[in-house]
Design an enzyme around this catalytic site. Structure first.
Site, PDB file in Angstrom:
ATOM      1  N   HIS A 180      -9.378   1.184   5.206  1.00 24.74           N
ATOM      2  CA  HIS A 180      -8.029   1.319   5.764  1.00 24.74           C
ATOM      3  C   HIS A 180      -8.079   2.234   6.984  1.00 24.74           C
ATOM      4  CE1 HIS A 180      -3.868   2.436   6.330  1.00 24.74           C
ATOM      5  NE2 HIS A 180      -3.593   1.275   5.760  1.00 24.74           N
TER       6      HIS A 180
ATOM      7  N   GLU B  64      -4.936  -4.846  10.737  1.00 24.98           N
ATOM      8  CA  GLU B  64      -3.881  -3.843  10.881  1.00 24.98           C
ATOM      9  C   GLU B  64      -4.107  -3.070  12.182  1.00 24.98           C
ATOM     10  OE1 GLU B  64      -2.043  -2.616   6.890  1.00 24.98           O
ATOM     11  OE2 GLU B  64      -3.923  -1.534   7.031  1.00 24.98           O
TER      12      GLU B  64
ATOM     13  N   GLY C 294       2.954   2.311  10.696  1.00 25.42           N
ATOM     14  CA  GLY C 294       3.875   3.425  10.502  1.00 25.42           C
ATOM     15  C   GLY C 294       4.639   3.811  11.758  1.00 25.42           C
TER      16      GLY C 294
ATOM     17  N   LYS D 251       0.145   4.271  -0.244  1.00 24.65           N
ATOM     18  CA  LYS D 251      -0.478   5.448   0.387  1.00 24.65           C
ATOM     19  C   LYS D 251      -0.253   6.692  -0.489  1.00 24.65           C
ATOM     20  CE  LYS D 251      -0.001   3.111   4.764  1.00 24.65           C
ATOM     21  NZ  LYS D 251       0.108   3.177   6.216  1.00 24.65           N
TER      22      LYS D 251
ATOM     23  N   ASN E   1       0.869  -1.178   0.000  1.00 24.91           N
ATOM     24  CA  ASN E   1       0.000   0.000   0.000  1.00 24.91           C
ATOM     25  C   ASN E   1       0.905   1.227   0.000  1.00 24.91           C
ATOM     26  OD1 ASN E   1      -1.797   2.047   0.461  1.00 24.91           O
ATOM     27  ND2 ASN E   1      -2.368   1.372   2.531  1.00 24.91           N
TER      28      ASN E   1
ATOM     29  N   GLU F 121      -6.359   4.637   7.917  1.00 22.59           N
ATOM     30  CA  GLU F 121      -6.224   6.079   7.662  1.00 22.59           C
ATOM     31  C   GLU F 121      -7.513   6.659   7.080  1.00 22.59           C
ATOM     32  OE1 GLU F 121      -2.642   5.287   5.595  1.00 22.59           O
ATOM     33  OE2 GLU F 121      -1.798   4.749   7.530  1.00 22.59           O
TER      34      GLU F 121
ATOM     35  N   SER G  75       3.858  -2.183  10.218  1.00 21.05           N
ATOM     36  CA  SER G  75       5.318  -2.262  10.372  1.00 21.05           C
ATOM     37  C   SER G  75       5.883  -3.633   9.992  1.00 21.05           C
ATOM     38  CB  SER G  75       5.736  -1.866  11.791  1.00 21.05           C
ATOM     39  OG  SER G  75       5.355  -0.519  12.053  1.00 21.05           O
TER      40      SER G  75
HETATM   41  P1  13P Z   1       3.341   0.361   7.604  1.00 17.24           P
HETATM   42  O1  13P Z   1       3.832  -0.950   6.996  1.00 17.24           O
HETATM   43  O2  13P Z   1       4.071   1.544   7.112  1.00 17.24           O
HETATM   44  O3  13P Z   1       3.249   0.254   9.089  1.00 17.24           O
HETATM   45  O4  13P Z   1       1.828   0.535   7.065  1.00 17.24           O
HETATM   46  C1  13P Z   1       0.939  -0.501   7.188  1.00 17.24           C
HETATM   47  C2  13P Z   1      -0.290  -0.164   6.430  1.00 17.24           C
HETATM   48  O5  13P Z   1      -1.041   0.714   6.805  1.00 17.24           O
HETATM   49  C3  13P Z   1      -0.553  -0.898   5.187  1.00 17.24           C
HETATM   50  O6  13P Z   1      -1.838  -0.650   4.716  1.00 17.24           O
END
Ligand code: 13P
Length: 262
Positions: free
Chosen positions: A103, A175, A181, A12, A10, A105, A221
């Site tokens: 997601h 997640e 992140g 983003k 992803n 976010e 992560s």
């Molecule tokens: P990270 O791998 O940067 O923690 O992000 C995970 C994520 O949100 C994947 O959709």
């Protein structure tokens, strides 16, 4: 039949046109080497920003599809006065195979609620797109012992009205928000516990067979050095990768980890 692993990146709101193409090209060229004969057991997906989907589509689907092309979101309507939104038909038009819904976010930064996410899941499935439904608790919810309750609610609400016949096109990504992140990964045991609970819930909602067939990815992560141990857990069927999916070497190493475990 054993479940396949599904490793999706992803991206983003990262990359530009040039770096998106370089990233996709770099990954596609290293896939055969990373998969070492396990191409049938490990699926790979890339989710670039909307505006680079067409560019990346050309790179991943040249001849045979080497990786699935994913979008990070969609809207529930076919067309009309919905400024800024993108329909399922538009995504299919540029070669998209799957789409992320819910997601963290989108839930916590943009403010999407369970009803909108459910409408997106149903729309995408009705249009023949594969869906990755993302779920996960915040740190406060985990500390308050609400982890199971939150994930159960997000699965139930996200799948309301989704029939058993549509589940073949559905993937769930667990997640935990506190691991996204942050560099803090859920331990393999913590992740496995929630994955097993989600699979049990799916068995209760649908059937044991449907639950056993469902791919449940872990996200938060995931890095080359923790991927194999996470995916080695019995109920973890792949990874949804953020930061590490932006570097060819790291993402390919995570794919190679899946191939080793498969
Ligand atoms: P990270 O791998 O940067 O923690 O992000 C995970 C994520 O949100 C994947 O959709």
């Amino acid at each position: 039949m054993a479940r396949k692993f599904f490793v999706a990146g992803n991206w983003k709101m990262n990359t530009n046109r040039k770096s998106a193409c370089a990233l996709a090209d770099g990954i596609v060229h290293k896939l055969d080497e990373a998969l070492v004969g396990k191409a049938d057991a490990v699926e790979v997906g890339l989710c670039p920003p909307f505006v680079y989907l067409s560019d990346v589509a050309r790179l991943v689907t040249n001849g045979r599809a080497k990786a699935w092309l994913g979008a990070q979101d969609l809207y529930t309507q076919d067309n009309g006065a919905f400024t800024g939104e993108i329909s399922a038909a538009m995504l299919k038009d540029v070669g998209v195979h799957f789409v992320l819904c819910g997601h963290s976010e989108r839930r916590h930064v943009i403010g999407e609620g369970d009803d909108l996410i459910n409408a997106k899941v149903k729309k995408a499935l009705a249009e023949g797109l594969r869906v990755i439904l993302c779920i996960g608790e915040t740190l406060d919810q985990r500390k308050a012992n609400q982890t199971l309750e939150v994930n159960r609610r997000q699965v139930q609400a996200g799948l309301a009205g989704v029939g058993a016949g549509q589940l073949a096109n559905l993937v769930i990504a667990y997640e935990p928000v506190w691991a996204i992140g942050t560099g803090v990964t859920a331990s393999p045991a913590q992740a496995q516990e929630v994955h097993a609970q989600v699979r049990k819930l799916l068995a209760d909602l649908y059937s044991r067979a449907a639950a056993e067939a469902m791919q449940i990815q872990y996200g938060g992560s995931v890095k080359p050095d923790n991927a194999a141990e996470l995916m080695g857990q019995p109920d973890i069927d792949g990874a949804l990768v953020g930061g590490a999916s932006l570097k060819v070497e790291d993402f390919v190493a995570i794919i190679a980890a899946a191939a080793r475990v498969a």
